[in-house]
Design a protein around this motif. Structure first.
Motif, PDB file in Angstrom:
ATOM      1  N   GLN A 261      50.457   3.340  -2.317  1.00 17.79           N
ATOM      2  CA  GLN A 261      51.310   2.296  -2.885  1.00 17.79           C
ATOM      3  C   GLN A 261      52.627   2.864  -3.419  1.00 17.79           C
TER       4      GLN A 261
ATOM      5  N   GLN B 230      54.896   3.891  -0.533  1.00 15.50           N
ATOM      6  CA  GLN B 230      55.478   2.694   0.100  1.00 15.50           C
ATOM      7  C   GLN B 230      56.589   2.120  -0.778  1.00 15.50           C
ATOM      8  N   HIS B 231      56.344   2.166  -2.072  1.00 13.22           N
ATOM      9  CA  HIS B 231      57.330   1.644  -3.017  1.00 13.22           C
ATOM     10  C   HIS B 231      58.603   2.506  -2.995  1.00 13.22           C
TER      11      HIS B 231
ATOM     12  N   GLU C 157      62.546   1.590  -1.765  1.00 13.79           N
ATOM     13  CA  GLU C 157      63.774   1.742  -2.561  1.00 13.79           C
ATOM     14  C   GLU C 157      64.876   2.405  -1.732  1.00 13.79           C
TER      15      GLU C 157
ATOM     16  N   LYS D 247      74.736  -0.529  -7.861  1.00  9.64           N
ATOM     17  CA  LYS D 247      73.395  -1.046  -7.545  1.00  9.64           C
ATOM     18  C   LYS D 247      72.721  -0.175  -6.480  1.00  9.64           C
TER      19      LYS D 247
ATOM     20  N   VAL E 224      65.405 -11.050  -3.638  1.00 11.64           N
ATOM     21  CA  VAL E 224      64.642  -9.824  -3.359  1.00 11.64           C
ATOM     22  C   VAL E 224      64.409  -9.033  -4.648  1.00 11.64           C
TER      23      VAL E 224
ATOM     24  N   ASN F   8      56.907  -8.637  -9.294  1.00 10.59           N
ATOM     25  CA  ASN F   8      55.817  -7.758  -8.871  1.00 10.59           C
ATOM     26  C   ASN F   8      55.704  -6.519  -9.774  1.00 10.59           C
TER      27      ASN F   8
ATOM     28  N   TYR G 283      53.321   6.346 -13.011  1.00  9.67           N
ATOM     29  CA  TYR G 283      53.815   5.167 -12.274  1.00  9.67           C
ATOM     30  C   TYR G 283      54.253   4.091 -13.274  1.00  9.67           C
TER      31      TYR G 283
ATOM     32  N   MET H 271      57.151 -10.665   0.579  1.00 10.59           N
ATOM     33  CA  MET H 271      57.164  -9.369  -0.119  1.00 10.59           C
ATOM     34  C   MET H 271      55.900  -9.146  -0.946  1.00 10.59           C
TER      35      MET H 271
ATOM     36  N   PRO I 155      49.976 -10.038   1.882  1.00  5.42           N
ATOM     37  CA  PRO I 155      49.170 -11.098   2.509  1.00  5.42           C
ATOM     38  C   PRO I 155      48.471 -11.958   1.458  1.00  5.42           C
TER      39      PRO I 155
ATOM     40  N   ALA J  30      43.516  -6.478   1.820  1.00  5.28           N
ATOM     41  CA  ALA J  30      42.451  -5.463   1.931  1.00  5.28           C
ATOM     42  C   ALA J  30      42.244  -4.705   0.621  1.00  5.28           C
TER      43      ALA J  30
ATOM     44  N   ASN K 295      48.186 -10.923  -5.210  1.00  2.00           N
ATOM     45  CA  ASN K 295      49.412 -11.228  -4.456  1.00  2.00           C
ATOM     46  C   ASN K 295      49.795 -12.704  -4.609  1.00  2.00           C
TER      47      ASN K 295
ATOM     48  N   LEU L 235      55.584  -5.961  10.200  1.00  2.00           N
ATOM     49  CA  LEU L 235      54.814  -4.760   9.826  1.00  2.00           C
ATOM     50  C   LEU L 235      54.512  -3.878  11.036  1.00  2.00           C
TER      51      LEU L 235
HETATM   52  N1  BYC Z   1      55.709  -5.049   3.337  1.00  2.00           N
HETATM   53  O1  BYC Z   1      45.932  -5.183   0.694  1.00  2.00           O
HETATM   54  P1  BYC Z   1      47.376  -5.501   0.500  1.00  2.00           P
HETATM   55  C1  BYC Z   1      62.162  -3.080  -4.068  1.00  2.00           C
HETATM   56  C2  BYC Z   1      50.725  -3.941   3.514  1.00  2.00           C
HETATM   57  S1  BYC Z   1      61.312  -3.705  -2.779  1.00  2.00           S
HETATM   58  C3  BYC Z   1      55.088  -4.074   4.035  1.00  2.00           C
HETATM   59  O2  BYC Z   1      47.679  -6.733  -0.236  1.00  2.00           O
HETATM   60  P2  BYC Z   1      48.384  -3.829  -1.632  1.00  2.00           P
HETATM   61  C4  BYC Z   1      63.612  -3.133  -3.934  1.00  2.00           C
HETATM   62  C5  BYC Z   1      49.975  -3.053   2.551  1.00  2.00           C
HETATM   63  O3  BYC Z   1      50.658  -1.836   2.307  1.00  2.00           O
HETATM   64  C6  BYC Z   1      59.649  -3.852  -3.023  1.00  2.00           C
HETATM   65  N2  BYC Z   1      53.742  -3.871   3.960  1.00  2.00           N
HETATM   66  O4  BYC Z   1      48.105  -4.223  -0.111  1.00  2.00           O
HETATM   67  C7  BYC Z   1      64.324  -4.286  -4.218  1.00  2.00           C
HETATM   68  C8  BYC Z   1      48.670  -2.864   3.295  1.00  2.00           C
HETATM   69  O5  BYC Z   1      48.863  -1.964   4.380  1.00  2.00           O
HETATM   70  P3  BYC Z   1      48.157  -0.486   4.428  1.00  2.00           P
HETATM   71  C9  BYC Z   1      58.836  -2.590  -3.065  1.00  2.00           C
HETATM   72  C10 BYC Z   1      53.052  -4.678   3.123  1.00  2.00           C
HETATM   73  O6  BYC Z   1      48.980  -2.485  -1.644  1.00  2.00           O
HETATM   74  C11 BYC Z   1      65.689  -4.347  -4.007  1.00  2.00           C
HETATM   75  C12 BYC Z   1      48.458  -4.218   3.935  1.00  2.00           C
HETATM   76  O7  BYC Z   1      49.735  -4.815   4.042  1.00  2.00           O
HETATM   77  N3  BYC Z   1      57.842  -2.848  -4.049  1.00  2.00           N
HETATM   78  O8  BYC Z   1      61.588  -2.600  -4.963  1.00  2.00           O
HETATM   79  O9  BYC Z   1      47.188  -4.071  -2.487  1.00  2.00           O
HETATM   80  C13 BYC Z   1      66.377  -3.260  -3.497  1.00  2.00           C
HETATM   81  C14 BYC Z   1      47.525  -5.117   3.156  1.00  2.00           C
HETATM   82  O10 BYC Z   1      48.119  -5.561   1.920  1.00  2.00           O
HETATM   83  C15 BYC Z   1      53.646  -5.680   2.365  1.00  2.00           C
HETATM   84  C16 BYC Z   1      56.618  -2.327  -3.989  1.00  2.00           C
HETATM   85  O11 BYC Z   1      56.271  -1.599  -3.090  1.00  2.00           O
HETATM   86  C17 BYC Z   1      55.045  -5.857   2.494  1.00  2.00           C
HETATM   87  N4  BYC Z   1      55.707  -6.808   1.816  1.00  2.00           N
HETATM   88  O12 BYC Z   1      49.487  -4.910  -2.093  1.00  2.00           O
HETATM   89  C18 BYC Z   1      65.663  -2.073  -3.234  1.00  2.00           C
HETATM   90  C19 BYC Z   1      55.742  -2.702  -5.159  1.00  2.00           C
HETATM   91  N5  BYC Z   1      52.698  -6.298   1.641  1.00  2.00           N
HETATM   92  O13 BYC Z   1      48.837   0.310   3.334  1.00  2.00           O
HETATM   93  C20 BYC Z   1      64.296  -2.019  -3.454  1.00  2.00           C
HETATM   94  C21 BYC Z   1      54.479  -1.913  -5.235  1.00  2.00           C
HETATM   95  C22 BYC Z   1      51.544  -5.715   1.958  1.00  2.00           C
HETATM   96  O14 BYC Z   1      46.713  -0.683   4.187  1.00  2.00           O
HETATM   97  N6  BYC Z   1      53.491  -2.347  -4.281  1.00  2.00           N
HETATM   98  N7  BYC Z   1      51.744  -4.753   2.858  1.00  2.00           N
HETATM   99  O15 BYC Z   1      48.497   0.031   5.800  1.00  2.00           O
HETATM  100  C23 BYC Z   1      52.642  -3.354  -4.492  1.00  2.00           C
HETATM  101  O16 BYC Z   1      52.650  -4.014  -5.511  1.00  2.00           O
HETATM  102  C24 BYC Z   1      51.587  -3.602  -3.438  1.00  2.00           C
HETATM  103  O17 BYC Z   1      51.523  -2.462  -2.609  1.00  2.00           O
HETATM  104  C25 BYC Z   1      51.862  -4.874  -2.583  1.00  2.00           C
HETATM  105  C26 BYC Z   1      50.757  -4.949  -1.502  1.00  2.00           C
HETATM  106  C27 BYC Z   1      51.772  -6.113  -3.456  1.00  2.00           C
HETATM  107  C28 BYC Z   1      53.209  -4.811  -1.885  1.00  2.00           C
END
Ligand code: BYC
Length: 322
Positions: A40, A43-44, A48, A74, A131, A138, A150, A200, A203, A209, A224, A274
């Motif tokens: 996570q 990916q985050h 960025e 920005k 966005v 989130n 984190y 964003m 799912p 998952a 989500n 994706l």
């Molecule tokens: N895009 O079980 P799930 C920012 C993937 S931008 C791509 O629900 P999880 C910014 C997920 O990785 C935002 N992939 O997963 C703003 C998983 O695949 P894998 C960045 C996605 O992790 C302005 C599969 O789908 N923020 O900050 O429990 C300018 C199943 O999903 C997406 C973060 O990353 C997606 N939208 O929940 C610049 C926040 N959604 O890994 C920058 C931190 C899902 O099994 N991340 N998938 O292959 C999170 O909060 C969580 O990882 C998520 C997904 C809510 C995104």
């Protein structure tokens, strides 16, 4: 480690999570917890730095010096967010090089949202408002994530994101109140960015998952769908104040639920993006690889400089230095 000791470590970890204490890098943690965090956070972090591209596209064409200075600040902030997040991920025993290599070879993801193009200046406003707005919704709960580095990184990121969101809102407001052409440009940008912004959040809960386990570990604090709903409820009155409409004929207040109902999200589009089939996937990753290659000399120079200072520190007084 004997079975008894392993059980004791696991019990201590479970107790710390249950008591809302922070897990720190030196603490024992289950391998799967570590792997989930690396996935996570990487990916985050990738989001960025890839997220810098669509906006940087407009720096040279910003309509005024003020807008240009704001946009440059920005985009620099996004690089900083990447830095905090890669550093936080490194505390889990992975290296930045390894994470970047996984991004460049498609073994780790970045947010779906950055595979859409920025076609007009109004897109800079829509990205800021929607966005960054979705990102804050989130990320605020992530400030209470169970993993200390984190959670702490998120505090500063959220402060900066809220400035980003406001600049986007202010930009769109100026356009919305401008000429009919400017108003139409703002509306068109919102029409194109609305649905991808809702995606964003990931799912739907029944197809997510990782959510159940991540919530049990208090990495994620809300599902989500909960966060997506929160975002829709925040945006509706803001769109009204902006004098813009959200492109969803099914969007309406539901008195009974105390929330807005909204239309069906096109999850086929999300999965296609994706899989690499979004409008800009190829362009984004090609540009990222090129930036990495072109920056090699900077990394080498920084490493040589650090090495020079490290050896200088170990030189006894009076000894010659190179
Ligand atoms: N895009 O079980 P799930 C920012 C993937 S931008 C791509 O629900 P999880 C910014 C997920 O990785 C935002 N992939 O997963 C703003 C998983 O695949 P894998 C960045 C996605 O992790 C302005 C599969 O789908 N923020 O900050 O429990 C300018 C199943 O999903 C997406 C973060 O990353 C997606 N939208 O929940 C610049 C926040 N959604 O890994 C920058 C931190 C899902 O099994 N991340 N998938 O292959 C999170 O909060 C969580 O990882 C998520 C997904 C809510 C995104």
């Amino acid at each position: 480690m004997t079975a008894v000791t392993a059980d004791a470590y696991e019990a201590a970890f479970d107790a710390a999570v249950a008591a809302d204490e922070r897990i720190e890098p030196r603490d024992w943690m289950p391998d799967a917890y570590r792997a989930t965090l690396v996935r996570q956070m990487a990916q985050h972090a990738h989001s960025e730095i890839i997220g810098m591209q669509p906006e940087a596209n407009w720096i040279t064409r910003a309509p005024s010096l003020r807008r240009k200075a704001i946009l440059m600040a920005k985009v620099q902030d996004e690089a900083g967010h990447g830095l905090y997040l890669y550093s936080a991920a490194e505390t889990l025993g992975t290296s930045r090089d390894e994470l970047l290599d996984k991004l460049h070879t498609g073994r780790q993801k970045y947010s779906s949202i950055f595979n859409y193009p920025t076609l007009t200046w109004a897109d800079v406003g829509a990205i800021g408002w929607l966005v960054d707005g979705a990102a804050i919704t989130n990320q605020v709960p992530l400030c209470r994530c169970s993993y200390g580095p984190y959670a702490r990184a998120m505090v500063r990121v959220c402060k900066e994101e809220s400035f980003h969101q406001r600049q986007g809102y202010e930009l769109l407001l100026a356009l919305s109140r401008g000429t009919p052409e400017q108003h139409a440009m703002a509306q068109d940008a919102v029409d194109r960015w609305w649905w991808p912004s809702l995606m964003m959040f990931g799912p739907p809960d029944d197809a997510s998952a990782h959510s159940a386990q991540s919530m049990a570990w208090k990495i994620k604090r809300h599902s989500n769908d909960e966060l997506r709903q929160r975002f829709v409820d925040i945006c509706v009155p803001q769109a009204e104040s902006l004098g813009l409409t959200l492109p969803d004929p099914d969007l309406r207040w539901n008195e009974e639920r105390g929330h807005h109902d909204f239309g069906a999200i096109d999850w086929t589009e999300f999965h296609e993006v994706l899989k690499g089939n979004g409008p800009c996937n190829e362009q984004r990753i090609t540009q990222r690889r090129r930036a990495h290659e072109e920056g090699a000399w900077v990394r080498e120079a920084a490493a040589a400089y650090a090495e020079k200072h490290r050896t200088a520190q170990h030189t006894e007084p009076g000894e010659a230095t190179a």
